[in-house]
Enzyme design. Sequence first.
Site, short mmCIF file in Angstrom:
data_model
loop_
_atom_site.label_atom_id
_atom_site.label_comp_id
_atom_site.label_asym_id
_atom_site.label_seq_id
_atom_site.Cartn_x
_atom_site.Cartn_y
_atom_site.Cartn_z
N LYS A 126 3.38 15.80 22.50
CA LYS A 126 4.76 16.32 22.49
C LYS A 126 4.75 17.60 21.67
O LYS A 126 3.89 17.77 20.78
CB LYS A 126 5.69 15.30 21.84
CG LYS A 126 7.14 15.48 22.20
CD LYS A 126 7.52 14.73 23.47
CE LYS A 126 8.93 15.03 23.91
NZ LYS A 126 9.37 14.12 24.98
N ASP A 166 11.86 18.92 27.86
CA ASP A 166 12.58 17.87 27.11
C ASP A 166 13.91 18.52 26.72
O ASP A 166 14.34 19.48 27.38
CB ASP A 166 11.76 17.42 25.89
CG ASP A 166 12.34 16.20 25.18
OD1 ASP A 166 12.15 15.07 25.67
OD2 ASP A 166 13.01 16.35 24.14
N1 LIG Z 1 13.78 15.54 30.67
C1 LIG Z 1 12.97 14.51 30.85
O1 LIG Z 1 12.24 14.42 31.83
C2 LIG Z 1 12.93 13.42 29.84
C3 LIG Z 1 13.81 13.36 28.78
N2 LIG Z 1 13.81 12.26 27.97
C4 LIG Z 1 14.74 12.16 26.86
O2 LIG Z 1 16.07 12.16 27.35
C5 LIG Z 1 16.96 12.71 26.37
C6 LIG Z 1 17.76 13.83 27.00
O3 LIG Z 1 16.86 14.85 27.43
P1 LIG Z 1 17.23 15.89 28.59
O4 LIG Z 1 18.35 15.38 29.40
O5 LIG Z 1 15.98 16.28 29.24
O6 LIG Z 1 17.69 17.13 27.72
P2 LIG Z 1 18.79 18.23 28.05
O7 LIG Z 1 18.55 19.34 27.12
O8 LIG Z 1 18.87 18.49 29.49
O9 LIG Z 1 20.10 17.46 27.63
C7 LIG Z 1 20.24 16.91 26.36
C8 LIG Z 1 21.58 16.26 26.27
O10 LIG Z 1 21.73 15.60 25.04
C9 LIG Z 1 22.85 16.11 24.36
N3 LIG Z 1 22.55 16.12 22.94
C10 LIG Z 1 21.54 16.75 22.31
N4 LIG Z 1 21.63 16.53 21.00
C11 LIG Z 1 22.71 15.74 20.82
C12 LIG Z 1 23.32 15.17 19.70
N5 LIG Z 1 22.84 15.38 18.49
N6 LIG Z 1 24.41 14.39 19.91
C13 LIG Z 1 24.91 14.17 21.16
N7 LIG Z 1 24.36 14.71 22.25
C14 LIG Z 1 23.30 15.47 22.08
C15 LIG Z 1 23.03 17.52 24.89
O11 LIG Z 1 24.33 17.98 24.73
C16 LIG Z 1 22.68 17.29 26.37
O12 LIG Z 1 23.74 16.74 27.05
C17 LIG Z 1 16.08 13.10 25.19
O13 LIG Z 1 16.02 12.02 24.29
C18 LIG Z 1 14.70 13.28 25.83
O14 LIG Z 1 13.66 13.11 24.91
C19 LIG Z 1 12.98 11.21 28.19
C20 LIG Z 1 12.09 11.22 29.22
C21 LIG Z 1 11.93 12.37 30.05
O1 LIG Z 2 7.11 15.02 32.10
C1 LIG Z 2 6.53 15.08 31.04
O2 LIG Z 2 5.38 15.40 30.88
C2 LIG Z 2 7.25 14.80 29.75
C3 LIG Z 2 8.42 13.90 29.81
C4 LIG Z 2 8.81 13.59 28.40
O3 LIG Z 2 8.79 14.44 27.54
C5 LIG Z 2 9.16 12.23 28.04
O4 LIG Z 2 8.81 11.32 28.79
O5 LIG Z 2 9.77 12.03 26.96
#
Ligand SMILES: NC(=O)C1=CN([C@@H]2O[C@H](COP(=O)(O)OP(=O)(O)OC[C@H]3O[C@@H](n4cnc5c(N)ncnc54)[C@H](O)[C@@H]3O)[C@@H](O)[C@H]2O)C=CC1
Ligand SMILES: O=C(O)CCC(=O)C(=O)O
Length: 447
Positions: A126, A166
Amino acid sequence: MKSKVKAFLDLVKERNGHESEFLQAVEEVAETVIPYIVENDIYYGKNILLRMVEPERVIMFRVCWVDDAGEIQVNRGYRIQMNSAIGPYKGGLRFHPTVNLSILKFLAFEQVFKNSLTTLPMGGGKGGSDFDPKGKSDNEIMRFCHAFMGELFRHIGHNTDVPAGDIGVGAREIGFLFGMYKKISNGFTGVLTGKGMSWGGSLIRPEATGYGTVYFAQKMLETKGQDFEGKSVVISGSGNVAQYAAEKVLQLGGKVLTLSDSSGYIYDADGINAEKLAHVMELKNVKRARINAYLDTYPNAKFVKGKTPWEIGCDIAMPCATQNELHENDAEALLKNGCICVAEGANMPSTKEAVAAFHKAKILFAPGKASNAGGVATSGLEMTQNSLRFKWTRDEVDSKLKDIMGDIHKSCIEYGTDDDGYVDYVRGANIAGFVKVADAMLAQGVV
Ligand SMILES: NC(=O)C1=CN([C@@H]2O[C@H](COP(=O)(O)OP(=O)(O)OC[C@H]3O[C@@H](n4cnc5c(N)ncnc54)[C@H](O)[C@@H]3O)[C@@H](O)[C@H]2O)C=CC1
Ligand SMILES: O=C(O)CCC(=O)C(=O)O
């Protein structure tokens, strides 16, 4: 047993005392995996978990870039290369002002188990930066991404370490990062995933984390003879994961009541339907607006400032924003209002106390490392397509994603079923993820 877990955690604490999120992630794994190690001679006495909590490599670097006003800005960049026993390091990059070593080490540690669960050959890593994309122009984002890759490029490669997105890193940022990597390395390789469809990306990767979380919840509900049809669903976040979790819930006949961001949450009692969701996507992905802008178009909805949506009654809760966003009192509110299933789309969104409350109430609870693994799994499928120089159809990728989520669910049942039949998906995911990595580490010797 308790003393063995405590002795282990004391040692980890001594070395990483100030890293609270990392310690939280390690504690949850240690409590479920150490008893398994003690019962299984092949793993006992080899210090495997102690080796797994120590990153193979931590890279920290300076990122200097020039903002639109001509000022020189300085940020900190990181890549945690946690474990490569079963494949190249794989895991996202996070750009957010809260990014620090503790948060990235917890995410990298979780990623090792998650990637192992997918059954694909990917180690765990990460990275990211304390850079805050909020309010930055496209040109500033590009200059930052180029500066970040100007250092990161020497540590990654399609067979070494393959980053992705992420929080704060989506399609736009992956494009800028890829452009600089390609220029410096003078090669077009699958060094990043989440790429655009015309330059090596995989269909379904944008949707995969959200869809996968819903597919996993579907599997859990099936064990109780239930499904999403007619169920009310409370979702936090409004980014990539939340948007596509909502889309899949709607496709399966569920009703989405909430979405949120760091400013608060919106509650639409009529349901956020496909048209309203398309509007949220426009607000968030194009206009980069705050979530309360939803009310300008849908004034019947409510905006609740500075709060998370767990006080809204629902059948299913899906935390899809960030770590530690769902506390013990939130868990109690959800339970009191009749919630039967929690599937984590984010990484470690529920605190330890919240998870304990769900377990005590014996509801369906899926930890992120199992339920959100569809994102990285589809990244693994993107890597395969890049290696084959071939592209699968949308249906082909979606069907592989569904199969992988089903297999992860089976692994959780195998390792997490209690004597009374209750499935502890946390224990199941931790042990199943551990076994594959531990076997590879044993086979490869002390390296
Ligand atoms: N994008 C991916 O493929 C993956 C993402 N994740 C996890 O999913 C979660 C969301 O990631 P994404 O949707 O990709 O990011 P993103 O940047 O697209 O969206 C993040 C979301 O979380 C909200 N957010 C961020 N900090 C916050 C806080 N302190 N309080 C309330 N809301 C907050 C933002 O406003 C936004 O709606 C994270 O925990 C990330 O690690 C897990 C697996 C894969
Ligand atoms: O697609 C990836 O390699 C990363 C996804 C990721 O950051 C997560 O699973 O939390």
